[in-house]
Scaffold this active site. Structure first.
Site, short mmCIF file in Angstrom:
data_model
loop_
_atom_site.label_atom_id
_atom_site.label_comp_id
_atom_site.label_asym_id
_atom_site.label_seq_id
_atom_site.Cartn_x
_atom_site.Cartn_y
_atom_site.Cartn_z
N LYS A 152 0.83 -1.21 0.00
CA LYS A 152 0.00 0.00 0.00
C LYS A 152 0.87 1.26 0.00
O LYS A 152 0.68 2.16 -0.81
CB LYS A 152 -0.91 0.04 1.25
CG LYS A 152 -1.88 -1.12 1.36
CD LYS A 152 -2.80 -0.96 2.56
CE LYS A 152 -2.10 -1.04 3.91
NZ LYS A 152 -1.47 -2.34 4.21
N ARG A 186 -10.25 1.06 7.07
CA ARG A 186 -9.79 -0.28 7.39
C ARG A 186 -10.88 -1.10 8.09
O ARG A 186 -10.66 -2.26 8.42
CB ARG A 186 -8.58 -0.17 8.32
CG ARG A 186 -7.48 -1.11 7.98
CD ARG A 186 -6.39 -0.88 8.97
NE ARG A 186 -5.40 -0.01 8.41
CZ ARG A 186 -4.13 -0.33 8.28
NH1 ARG A 186 -3.69 -1.50 8.68
NH2 ARG A 186 -3.27 0.51 7.78
N ARG A 208 11.62 -5.51 4.96
CA ARG A 208 11.17 -4.13 4.77
C ARG A 208 11.96 -3.17 5.66
O ARG A 208 12.28 -3.46 6.80
CB ARG A 208 9.68 -4.04 5.12
CG ARG A 208 9.06 -2.71 4.68
CD ARG A 208 8.53 -1.90 5.81
NE ARG A 208 7.56 -2.56 6.63
CZ ARG A 208 6.24 -2.46 6.45
NH1 ARG A 208 5.76 -1.78 5.45
NH2 ARG A 208 5.42 -3.05 7.28
N ARG A 219 10.67 -1.51 11.27
CA ARG A 219 9.56 -1.16 12.16
C ARG A 219 9.42 -2.18 13.28
O ARG A 219 9.53 -3.38 13.04
CB ARG A 219 8.26 -1.10 11.35
CG ARG A 219 8.00 0.28 10.80
CD ARG A 219 6.88 0.31 9.82
NE ARG A 219 5.68 -0.42 10.20
CZ ARG A 219 4.59 -0.46 9.45
NH1 ARG A 219 4.54 0.19 8.31
NH2 ARG A 219 3.54 -1.15 9.82
N ARG A 245 -1.35 -8.98 12.89
CA ARG A 245 -1.83 -7.96 11.94
C ARG A 245 -2.59 -8.62 10.79
O ARG A 245 -3.61 -8.11 10.31
CB ARG A 245 -0.65 -7.14 11.40
CG ARG A 245 -0.13 -6.11 12.41
CD ARG A 245 1.29 -5.69 12.12
NE ARG A 245 1.49 -5.00 10.87
CZ ARG A 245 2.67 -4.91 10.26
NH1 ARG A 245 3.75 -5.47 10.77
NH2 ARG A 245 2.77 -4.26 9.14
P1 AP5 Z 1 4.73 -1.56 1.87
O1 AP5 Z 1 4.46 -0.68 0.70
O2 AP5 Z 1 5.45 -1.00 3.04
O3 AP5 Z 1 3.39 -2.29 2.32
P2 AP5 Z 1 2.16 -1.75 3.15
O4 AP5 Z 1 0.96 -2.43 2.59
O5 AP5 Z 1 2.15 -0.26 3.18
O6 AP5 Z 1 2.53 -2.39 4.55
P3 AP5 Z 1 2.35 -1.89 6.03
O7 AP5 Z 1 3.05 -2.92 6.88
O8 AP5 Z 1 2.76 -0.48 6.16
O9 AP5 Z 1 0.83 -2.04 6.21
P4 AP5 Z 1 0.12 -2.06 7.55
O10 AP5 Z 1 -1.28 -2.02 7.08
O11 AP5 Z 1 0.45 -3.18 8.47
O12 AP5 Z 1 0.73 -0.80 8.28
P5 AP5 Z 1 0.21 0.68 8.44
O13 AP5 Z 1 1.39 1.55 8.54
O14 AP5 Z 1 -0.84 1.03 7.44
O15 AP5 Z 1 5.49 -2.85 1.31
C1 AP5 Z 1 5.98 -3.84 2.19
C2 AP5 Z 1 7.36 -4.32 1.70
O16 AP5 Z 1 7.21 -5.03 0.47
C3 AP5 Z 1 8.30 -3.15 1.39
O17 AP5 Z 1 9.58 -3.52 1.82
C4 AP5 Z 1 8.23 -2.99 -0.15
O18 AP5 Z 1 9.46 -2.51 -0.69
C5 AP5 Z 1 7.93 -4.42 -0.60
N1 AP5 Z 1 7.03 -4.44 -1.74
C6 AP5 Z 1 5.94 -3.63 -1.95
N2 AP5 Z 1 5.28 -3.97 -3.09
C7 AP5 Z 1 5.96 -5.05 -3.61
C8 AP5 Z 1 5.77 -5.86 -4.75
N3 AP5 Z 1 4.75 -5.66 -5.61
N4 AP5 Z 1 6.63 -6.87 -4.97
C9 AP5 Z 1 7.67 -7.08 -4.10
N5 AP5 Z 1 7.91 -6.32 -2.99
C10 AP5 Z 1 7.07 -5.33 -2.74
O19 AP5 Z 1 -0.49 0.58 9.85
C11 AP5 Z 1 0.26 0.23 11.02
C12 AP5 Z 1 -0.67 0.15 12.21
O20 AP5 Z 1 -1.32 1.42 12.40
C13 AP5 Z 1 -1.82 -0.84 12.08
O21 AP5 Z 1 -1.43 -2.15 12.46
C14 AP5 Z 1 -2.84 -0.23 13.05
O22 AP5 Z 1 -2.50 -0.52 14.39
C15 AP5 Z 1 -2.67 1.27 12.85
N6 AP5 Z 1 -3.57 1.82 11.82
C16 AP5 Z 1 -3.21 2.38 10.62
N7 AP5 Z 1 -4.28 2.75 9.93
C17 AP5 Z 1 -5.37 2.42 10.69
C18 AP5 Z 1 -6.77 2.53 10.50
N8 AP5 Z 1 -7.29 3.05 9.37
N9 AP5 Z 1 -7.58 2.07 11.49
C19 AP5 Z 1 -7.08 1.56 12.63
N10 AP5 Z 1 -5.76 1.40 12.87
C20 AP5 Z 1 -4.90 1.83 11.91
#
Ligand code: AP5
Length: 212
Positions: A13, A88, A123, A156, A167
């Site tokens: 994402k 989400r 990552r 992270r 997660r």
């Molecule tokens: P990356 O682009 O970092 O993936 P991502 O989907 O953004 O992963 P996140 O771990 O950030 O998602 P998340 O939902 O757990 O965390 P968030 O910060 O939103 O890619 C991952 C890796 O793969 C990278 O190294 C990249 O280079 C590689 N990659 C990417 N695409 C690729 C491809 N096509 N092929 C190969 N490699 C690839 O949320 C964190 C926490 O915040 C949540 O757990 C929750 O507690 C809270 N939170 C956030 N938003 C909310 C909400 N709306 N409601 C409630 N709690 C929330």
């Protein structure tokens, strides 16, 4: 262009949101990045959310809804935005309508749990600007240093195996129902995100029907 990108943790994402944000010159709004910055700053929001992030749980809906509703009112959002990780839950999606947060498309990145578990171990994220990297699939030019701002790249704390499992389980229970919700709303675009970042971006751009 008003887009929400959804998908499992580690589904890409943040990576695709960053690319689309540059492409369409609209802000990339990551709820996860806003919360992590608040935790680092030890602000009220950071103190209220830290334990949820550490346990791999979602932050309460009312906190994130308020955060996004305020952010999209900023001047830089007048031509659109890329929402990364919001909504989400079905409650958050319903609150968007109430708060007049509009969407033109919802991109759902499709990746299996096995790929996710392998991916998140490699990552890295910039401590300063939160740009995402991967030690194999998307390395920085200089090891440990962000290409964009020169900040330090870190792993992270929620990218450890037990928290990744939690997660993923929260994702399947709380977020997956949104796929049906946005399919019915005729906004959903499913894109495979297993085959490298460039190919995924090509598929996203093609699905959006814009020039690559
Ligand atoms: P990356 O682009 O970092 O993936 P991502 O989907 O953004 O992963 P996140 O771990 O950030 O998602 P998340 O939902 O757990 O965390 P968030 O910060 O939103 O890619 C991952 C890796 O793969 C990278 O190294 C990249 O280079 C590689 N990659 C990417 N695409 C690729 C491809 N096509 N092929 C190969 N490699 C690839 O949320 C964190 C926490 O915040 C949540 O757990 C929750 O507690 C809270 N939170 C956030 N938003 C909310 C909400 N709306 N409601 C409630 N709690 C929330």
């Amino acid at each position: 262009m008003r887009i929400a990108i959804m998908g499992p943790p580690g589904g890409g994402k943040g990576t695709q949101a960053e690319i689309l944000s540059e492409k369409f010159s609209v802000p990339h709004i990551s709820t996860g990045a806003i919360i992590r910055a608040a935790i680092r700053e030890k602000s009220e929001l950071g103190i209220a959310t830290e334990k949820y992030i550490a346990e791999g749980q979602l932050v309460p809906d009312e906190l994130v809804i308020g955060m996004v509703a305020e952010r999209v009112k900023d001047d830089d959002c007048k031509d659109g935005y890329i929402l990364d990780g919001f909504p989400r839950t079905l409650v958050q999606a319903a609150a968007m309508e109430e708060n007049d947060i509009k969407l033109d498309y919802v991109i759902n990145l499709v990746v299996s749990d096995n790929v996710i578990i392998k991916r998140l171990g490699g990552r890295r994220e910039c401590k300063v600007c939160a740009a995402p990297y991967h030690v194999d699939f998307n390395p920085s030019l200089k090891e440990g240093i962000c290409d964009k701002c020169g900040g330090e790249l870190i792993q992270r704390p929620d990218d450890v195996p037990e928290t990744i499992k939690e997660r993923l389980s929260v994702y399947h229970k709380e977020t997956e129902p949104l796929i049906e919700f946005y399919k019915k709303a005729n906004l959903l675009i499913n894109v495979e995100s297993c085959d490298g970042i460039e190919k995924t971006t090509e598929a996203v751009v093609q699905a959006l029907g814009v020039k690559g």
